[in-house]
Design an enzyme around this catalytic site. Structure first.
Site, PDB file in Angstrom:
ATOM      1  N   GLN A 127      -4.561   4.002   0.048  1.00 39.20           N
ATOM      2  CA  GLN A 127      -3.667   5.116   0.379  1.00 39.20           C
ATOM      3  C   GLN A 127      -4.353   6.444   0.088  1.00 39.20           C
ATOM      4  OE1 GLN A 127      -1.269   5.371   2.168  1.00 39.20           O
ATOM      5  NE2 GLN A 127       0.190   6.932   1.554  1.00 39.20           N
ATOM      6  N   HIS A 164      -2.000   1.042   0.365  1.00 43.25           N
ATOM      7  CA  HIS A 164      -2.536   0.647   1.672  1.00 43.25           C
ATOM      8  C   HIS A 164      -2.168   1.777   2.626  1.00 43.25           C
ATOM      9  CE1 HIS A 164      -2.863  -2.738   4.976  1.00 43.25           C
ATOM     10  NE2 HIS A 164      -3.785  -1.779   5.105  1.00 43.25           N
ATOM     11  N   LEU A 165      -3.134   2.326   3.338  1.00 43.74           N
ATOM     12  CA  LEU A 165      -2.940   3.554   4.097  1.00 43.74           C
ATOM     13  C   LEU A 165      -1.708   3.488   4.993  1.00 43.74           C
ATOM     14  CD1 LEU A 165      -3.936   6.365   4.848  1.00 43.74           C
ATOM     15  CD2 LEU A 165      -5.420   5.314   6.567  1.00 43.74           C
ATOM     16  N   HIS A 166      -0.785   4.427   4.778  1.00 53.54           N
ATOM     17  CA  HIS A 166       0.431   4.468   5.591  1.00 53.54           C
ATOM     18  C   HIS A 166       1.049   5.867   5.550  1.00 53.54           C
ATOM     19  CE1 HIS A 166       1.995   3.782   1.516  1.00 53.54           C
ATOM     20  NE2 HIS A 166       3.162   4.246   1.918  1.00 53.54           N
ATOM     21  N   TYR A 167       1.730   6.190   6.618  1.00 54.55           N
ATOM     22  CA  TYR A 167       2.514   7.412   6.742  1.00 54.55           C
ATOM     23  C   TYR A 167       3.974   7.014   7.001  1.00 54.55           C
ATOM     24  CZ  TYR A 167      -1.874  10.053   7.441  1.00 54.55           C
ATOM     25  OH  TYR A 167      -3.122  10.637   7.295  1.00 54.55           O
TER      26      TYR A 167
END
Length: 316
Positions: A127, A164-167
């Protein structure tokens, strides 16, 4: 630029209608959500703070991950979005480089249509904001005609819950306080909400014809935050400063959190900084006043904002 068996490359403006249709279908016809979102009780405080009562989000959501470093590495053993049920997937966008950008329902939603955009989900990125993910979000914002759509990002140590990469994707018809404030010009397409404000912020005015240059400027600022371990929250909106065909990237440098997100009456992340407060406690919802909200916001205001401004001037 992006293709999917659900979304054509020439019709990204169907993004919102597809999201709403699929979200409603999953919400109404399955048990994927941890709780149902129907008519949330709302109130406006002091003419600018928008409150929504959502007690289920505190009691029924997944336990937030404990995180201590702003660039904490991805951990395959912990929860991540490649572990979710396929039933949670609204649709995916395939990038030219083979990356898969997945849009999921948020199974513990803040409000109706609250969803998650997971850029390059197959690459298992932590993230930590990236230039490519910024470009993706801005591309989506430009092609989504619905001005009720906002996209937000919480950094690690800025109340992110999953590494964990998220928008976050939100749909809300009301204007938010941050979209109605007066900004001071800082440099180029960069504006400033100064130190006299509750929590100061930077705003980048991104126009389609010059989006690449403005995003480069925004990335330099975010890269500086990452290098200095400054937690941050980001909002993308089409409301503010004037003009319809403009995307505004608002970023707040803020005090770092440590450990897991505390599920108290509310936590100060991107929505709260914007003036939108999902409240978990009914008594708090009924009784909280503007001074209480402002006091909570003030806890996350950095003392070194003026020096941050001076340092940023030197790198732009």
């Amino acid at each position: 630029m992006y293709k999917s068996n659900n979304l054509t490359s020439d019709n990204l403006n169907s993004f919102t209608s597809l999201l709403k249709t699929k979200w409603d279908e999953i919400h109404n016809e399955t048990d994927i959500f941890r709780y149902k979102i129907d008519d949330l009780e709302e109130r406006i405080v002091d003419g600018k703070y928008f409150l929504q009562l959502n007690p289920d989000r505190r009691s029924k959501r997944r336990t937030p991950e404990e995180m201590t470093s702003i660039c904490q590495p991805f951990d395959e053993k912990k929860f991540h979005f490649n572990k979710v049920s396929s039933k949670e997937i609204l649709f995916s966008l395939e990038g030219e480089d083979g990356d898969l950008h997945t849009v999921l329902v948020n199974v513990s939603p803040i409000s109706r249509y609250h969803s998650l955009l997971c850029p390059s989900v197959n690459r298992c990125l932590p993230q930590v904001v990236t230039p490519d993910s910024l470009k993706l979000v801005v591309q989506i914002m430009f092609q989504v005609e619905d001005r009720d759509v906002r996209i937000g990002f919480n950094s690690i140590c800025g109340f992110a819950s999953v590494n964990h990469l998220h928008y976050h994707i939100f749909v809300e018809e009301k204007s938010l306080h941050i979209e109605c404030v007066n900004w001071q010009h800082f440099k180029g397409e960069m504006y400033l909400l100064d130190d006299e404000s509750t929590v100061p912020a930077f705003c980048f005015k991104i126009q389609k014809e010059s989006s690449s240059q403005t995003l480069q400027q925004a990335w330099k600022v975010l890269e500086y935050f990452l290098e200095k371990s400054i937690a941050h929250n980001i909002l993308f909106t089409k409301r503010g400063l004037g003009g319809d065909d403009v995307v505004y990237l608002i970023v707040w440098p803020r005090r770092n959190t440590s450990g897991a997100k505390q599920l108290s009456a509310f936590n100060v992340a991107v929505l709260e900084l914007s003036g939108w407060f999902p409240i978990f406690d009914e008594e708090e919802f009924k009784n909280v006043q503007a001074k209480d909200l402002q006091a909570e916001l003030m806890k996350w205001k950095r003392d070194d904002f003026k020096s941050i401004c001076e340092n940023i001037k030197g790198i732009l």
